[in-house]
Design a protein around this motif. Sequence first.
Motif, PDB file in Angstrom:
ATOM      1  N   ARG A 126       0.874  -1.168   0.000  1.00 59.76           N
ATOM      2  CA  ARG A 126       0.000   0.000   0.000  1.00 59.76           C
ATOM      3  C   ARG A 126       0.909   1.214   0.000  1.00 59.76           C
ATOM      4  O   ARG A 126       1.737   1.387   0.908  1.00 59.76           O
ATOM      5  CB  ARG A 126      -0.883  -0.011   1.255  1.00 59.76           C
ATOM      6  CG  ARG A 126      -1.805   1.173   1.397  1.00 59.76           C
ATOM      7  CD  ARG A 126      -2.898   1.173   0.372  1.00 59.76           C
ATOM      8  NE  ARG A 126      -3.853   2.258   0.605  1.00 59.76           N
ATOM      9  CZ  ARG A 126      -4.762   2.647  -0.290  1.00 59.76           C
ATOM     10  NH1 ARG A 126      -4.831   2.022  -1.465  1.00 59.76           N
ATOM     11  NH2 ARG A 126      -5.599   3.630  -0.021  1.00 59.76           N
ATOM     12  N   THR A 127       0.826   2.076  -1.001  1.00 62.96           N
ATOM     13  CA  THR A 127       1.798   3.149  -1.180  1.00 62.96           C
ATOM     14  C   THR A 127       1.189   4.520  -0.923  1.00 62.96           C
ATOM     15  O   THR A 127       0.038   4.787  -1.270  1.00 62.96           O
ATOM     16  CB  THR A 127       2.382   3.119  -2.611  1.00 62.96           C
ATOM     17  OG1 THR A 127       1.327   3.333  -3.551  1.00 62.96           O
ATOM     18  CG2 THR A 127       3.044   1.777  -2.893  1.00 62.96           C
ATOM     19  N   HIS A 128       1.988   5.397  -0.304  1.00 58.23           N
ATOM     20  CA  HIS A 128       1.554   6.758   0.032  1.00 58.23           C
ATOM     21  C   HIS A 128       2.725   7.725  -0.187  1.00 58.23           C
ATOM     22  O   HIS A 128       3.886   7.370   0.015  1.00 58.23           O
ATOM     23  CB  HIS A 128       1.134   6.864   1.500  1.00 58.23           C
ATOM     24  CG  HIS A 128       0.011   5.971   1.889  1.00 58.23           C
ATOM     25  ND1 HIS A 128      -1.310   6.377   1.867  1.00 58.23           N
ATOM     26  CD2 HIS A 128       0.005   4.689   2.329  1.00 58.23           C
ATOM     27  CE1 HIS A 128      -2.082   5.390   2.272  1.00 58.23           C
ATOM     28  NE2 HIS A 128      -1.312   4.353   2.570  1.00 58.23           N
ATOM     29  N   ILE A 129       2.382   8.953  -0.545  1.00 55.79           N
ATOM     30  CA  ILE A 129       3.356  10.049  -0.549  1.00 55.79           C
ATOM     31  C   ILE A 129       2.765  11.200   0.257  1.00 55.79           C
ATOM     32  O   ILE A 129       1.579  11.541   0.111  1.00 55.79           O
ATOM     33  CB  ILE A 129       3.723  10.529  -1.975  1.00 55.79           C
ATOM     34  CG1 ILE A 129       4.643  11.762  -1.912  1.00 55.79           C
ATOM     35  CG2 ILE A 129       2.487  10.822  -2.797  1.00 55.79           C
ATOM     36  CD1 ILE A 129       5.129  12.242  -3.267  1.00 55.79           C
ATOM     37  N   VAL A 130       3.567  11.771   1.131  1.00 59.17           N
ATOM     38  CA  VAL A 130       3.204  12.980   1.866  1.00 59.17           C
ATOM     39  C   VAL A 130       4.347  13.947   1.672  1.00 59.17           C
ATOM     40  O   VAL A 130       5.445  13.730   2.166  1.00 59.17           O
ATOM     41  CB  VAL A 130       3.019  12.696   3.370  1.00 59.17           C
ATOM     42  CG1 VAL A 130       2.634  13.975   4.103  1.00 59.17           C
ATOM     43  CG2 VAL A 130       1.968  11.614   3.595  1.00 59.17           C
ATOM     44  N   GLY A 131       4.123  15.050   0.899  1.00 62.16           N
ATOM     45  CA  GLY A 131       5.283  15.859   0.590  1.00 62.16           C
ATOM     46  C   GLY A 131       5.043  17.255   0.110  1.00 62.16           C
ATOM     47  O   GLY A 131       3.945  17.791   0.198  1.00 62.16           O
ATOM     48  N   LYS A 132       6.108  17.865  -0.464  1.00 61.76           N
ATOM     49  CA  LYS A 132       6.292  19.301  -0.593  1.00 61.76           C
ATOM     50  C   LYS A 132       5.478  19.944  -1.718  1.00 61.76           C
ATOM     51  O   LYS A 132       4.988  19.271  -2.615  1.00 61.76           O
ATOM     52  CB  LYS A 132       7.776  19.600  -0.781  1.00 61.76           C
ATOM     53  CG  LYS A 132       8.411  18.953  -2.009  1.00 61.76           C
ATOM     54  CD  LYS A 132       9.856  19.323  -2.143  1.00 61.76           C
ATOM     55  CE  LYS A 132      10.040  20.761  -2.537  1.00 61.76           C
ATOM     56  NZ  LYS A 132      11.430  21.076  -2.895  1.00 61.76           N
ATOM     57  N   LEU A 177       5.816   4.240   2.482  1.00 59.27           N
ATOM     58  CA  LEU A 177       5.534   5.653   2.746  1.00 59.27           C
ATOM     59  C   LEU A 177       6.717   6.491   2.290  1.00 59.27           C
ATOM     60  O   LEU A 177       7.836   6.334   2.783  1.00 59.27           O
ATOM     61  CB  LEU A 177       5.280   5.873   4.243  1.00 59.27           C
ATOM     62  CG  LEU A 177       5.121   7.331   4.702  1.00 59.27           C
ATOM     63  CD1 LEU A 177       3.941   8.010   4.000  1.00 59.27           C
ATOM     64  CD2 LEU A 177       4.953   7.399   6.218  1.00 59.27           C
ATOM     65  N   TYR A 178       6.453   7.373   1.347  1.00 60.90           N
ATOM     66  CA  TYR A 178       7.458   8.323   0.859  1.00 60.90           C
ATOM     67  C   TYR A 178       7.141   9.671   1.487  1.00 60.90           C
ATOM     68  O   TYR A 178       6.065  10.234   1.268  1.00 60.90           O
ATOM     69  CB  TYR A 178       7.405   8.385  -0.665  1.00 60.90           C
ATOM     70  CG  TYR A 178       8.343   9.380  -1.305  1.00 60.90           C
ATOM     71  CD1 TYR A 178       9.681   9.467  -0.917  1.00 60.90           C
ATOM     72  CD2 TYR A 178       7.903  10.216  -2.333  1.00 60.90           C
ATOM     73  CE1 TYR A 178      10.541  10.377  -1.527  1.00 60.90           C
ATOM     74  CE2 TYR A 178       8.760  11.124  -2.953  1.00 60.90           C
ATOM     75  CZ  TYR A 178      10.076  11.201  -2.536  1.00 60.90           C
ATOM     76  OH  TYR A 178      10.926  12.098  -3.140  1.00 60.90           O
ATOM     77  N   LEU A 179       8.085  10.190   2.281  1.00 60.06           N
ATOM     78  CA  LEU A 179       7.863  11.404   3.065  1.00 60.06           C
ATOM     79  C   LEU A 179       8.940  12.438   2.733  1.00 60.06           C
ATOM     80  O   LEU A 179       9.926  12.591   3.449  1.00 60.06           O
ATOM     81  CB  LEU A 179       7.876  11.050   4.554  1.00 60.06           C
ATOM     82  CG  LEU A 179       7.668  12.164   5.581  1.00 60.06           C
ATOM     83  CD1 LEU A 179       6.393  12.947   5.309  1.00 60.06           C
ATOM     84  CD2 LEU A 179       7.642  11.589   6.997  1.00 60.06           C
ATOM     85  N   PRO A 180       8.786  13.161   1.622  1.00 64.54           N
ATOM     86  CA  PRO A 180       9.738  14.215   1.258  1.00 64.54           C
ATOM     87  C   PRO A 180       9.329  15.547   1.881  1.00 64.54           C
ATOM     88  O   PRO A 180       8.344  16.153   1.483  1.00 64.54           O
ATOM     89  CB  PRO A 180       9.644  14.260  -0.269  1.00 64.54           C
ATOM     90  CG  PRO A 180       8.236  13.852  -0.567  1.00 64.54           C
ATOM     91  CD  PRO A 180       7.801  12.926   0.541  1.00 64.54           C
ATOM     92  N   HIS A 181      10.077  15.993   2.859  1.00 62.06           N
ATOM     93  CA  HIS A 181       9.759  17.232   3.570  1.00 62.06           C
ATOM     94  C   HIS A 181      10.153  18.468   2.755  1.00 62.06           C
ATOM     95  O   HIS A 181      11.072  18.421   1.926  1.00 62.06           O
ATOM     96  CB  HIS A 181      10.496  17.273   4.901  1.00 62.06           C
ATOM     97  CG  HIS A 181       9.781  16.566   6.002  1.00 62.06           C
ATOM     98  ND1 HIS A 181       8.734  17.134   6.697  1.00 62.06           N
ATOM     99  CD2 HIS A 181       9.957  15.326   6.544  1.00 62.06           C
ATOM    100  CE1 HIS A 181       8.295  16.288   7.605  1.00 62.06           C
ATOM    101  NE2 HIS A 181       9.016  15.178   7.535  1.00 62.06           N
ATOM    102  N   GLN A 182       9.482  19.579   3.034  1.00 64.13           N
ATOM    103  CA  GLN A 182       9.968  20.878   2.561  1.00 64.13           C
ATOM    104  C   GLN A 182      11.182  21.315   3.362  1.00 64.13           C
ATOM    105  O   GLN A 182      12.069  21.983   2.829  1.00 64.13           O
ATOM    106  CB  GLN A 182       8.879  21.935   2.708  1.00 64.13           C
ATOM    107  CG  GLN A 182       7.817  21.912   1.646  1.00 64.13           C
ATOM    108  CD  GLN A 182       6.850  23.061   1.830  1.00 64.13           C
ATOM    109  OE1 GLN A 182       6.215  23.187   2.870  1.00 64.13           O
ATOM    110  NE2 GLN A 182       6.725  23.900   0.821  1.00 64.13           N
TER     111      GLN A 182
END
Length: 540
Positions: A126-132, A177-182
């Motif tokens: 199950r794939t997710h991205i939370v990011g900039k 979970l891919y979490l690329p922060h600002q």
Amino acid sequence: MRRIVTQSLGGSLALFCLVAQFTECLSAQRPNIVVIVADDLGWNDVSFHGSDQIPTPNIDALAYGGIILNNYYVSPICTPTRGALMSGRHPIHTGLQHSVIYSSEKYGLPLEEKIMPQWFKELGYRTHIVGKEYWGVDWRRNLDLIRNETNLYSTDLFTVEAVNIINKHDTSQPLFLYLPHQAVHSGNTGGDPLQAPQHYVDRFLHIKNYHRRLFAGMVAALDDSIGTVVKTLESRGMMNNTIIMFTTDNGGPANGFDANAANNFPLRGVKATLWEGGVRGVGFIHSPLLKKQGYVYNNMLHVCDWLPTLYKAAGGSPSVMKNLDGYDHWESLSDKRKGKRKEILHNIDPKGQGHSGLRVGDYKILVGDVGMSWDDWYPPWQNPADTELLHINNTQKYGHFLNKKESAVVDRHAKYFNKMVASNMGYEMEIDFDNEDADKVSPMTDSYYHKGAPVRVDCGPKPFNASTNCDPRKSPCLFHIPSDPCEYNNIAEQNKDLVIQMLTRLMHYENTMVPPLNGPEDPAGNPKYHDGAWVPWVKL
């Protein structure tokens, strides 16, 4: 797992159900994978590299308890790094080797490139991205625009979203979970480019330079975010079957580059250069699934190696991935043995005057304008005048310019620092800040704190001609990186045969390169034409 009654099924259908059941079982056993990307984090912006200004206890705990990557490289700017991370392909082979993708340019990573979440979906993830985002409304949940999150701090918002995803996750299915922060990128011009909630900034009153203090607050928010994500994984019982990979996207924009106050000292150069300060990345991997942990990995590793490495860790076979430039390092990392990578192409950029950089074994060659306007060694800003005087007074100890009230606060911070730094980051500290946010210093539970000594870069004495012995615009420069990580000594003149060999290798890479995809910005993409939002505007 579902119970299957095979007696009522035909032979072929029964076999199909058993295969489906087995596949489902494999999927449930695969590790959760969390990929965290910091934006513009410099080499000297984490305390596990020896920063004595900015403690990063949550990041350090994962790094010391996992594997610190001490010979790890990214691209000098964000677009090529992120493209390589997702595709396992070098930017020269995807057309992303020049500059960055501006928001209304009509190109991106080519659609024929299969990216990391697509590969993991095929393994049952199950794939997710939370990011900039960028200037204009670009907050989305899936495809829906969100307009009610203004005046909130993006690092906090991303953390809340990541926590919600983890808490709602069905643990019978593996999570990607891919979490690329600002964080810790500077913001848009027109305001203060460096921003952090005041309670984070107040932790760093010992840093008297206004910009560096704000930057430190941004790092602290990032560090807390990571601690909160780990704590949430632990509370769900997921941490023992999770792999966390952490990376910066490029070296830090130090000394005011991009209106930022990051730092790479003692490495040379900044973001957007091919000096070590632009391409040597902050990175680590942490997981209880690693057979060997708590050590420093000194083998070369490049950002495009993560796709095959994590895919292998997830039980996939990287051999099905065609035309990759990355190598699978999972067994090398887990077993603490020699890696597969022998060289790293830092970049070949054919636009403008052109420049290139290549590492082969212990040697690095630079050709062209690799960042000669930002080729110095920039210590971190500490005192108020450093911003204007380019670090002339930066050797003053913190507290020197403080009034009595400020000194009392700094004493409390000094106690915190001394507990951390003097004990080699042991984390047996007692936090006694007199504010309600003290608990945010270390969100993780005690079970995830690990002792370790900072992994520092030792450059040795700086020669008098360090700033003048290399100008790759005139002739190639050669450095022996293990003995000269700060690129003090250009040894090209004494090693002409080696220079020729490395130039030949660069020509080989150049012959495989595709043209850069950059194009002009399309004014039609401007949010002002779309109710202030970034939306798809090109009809295919």
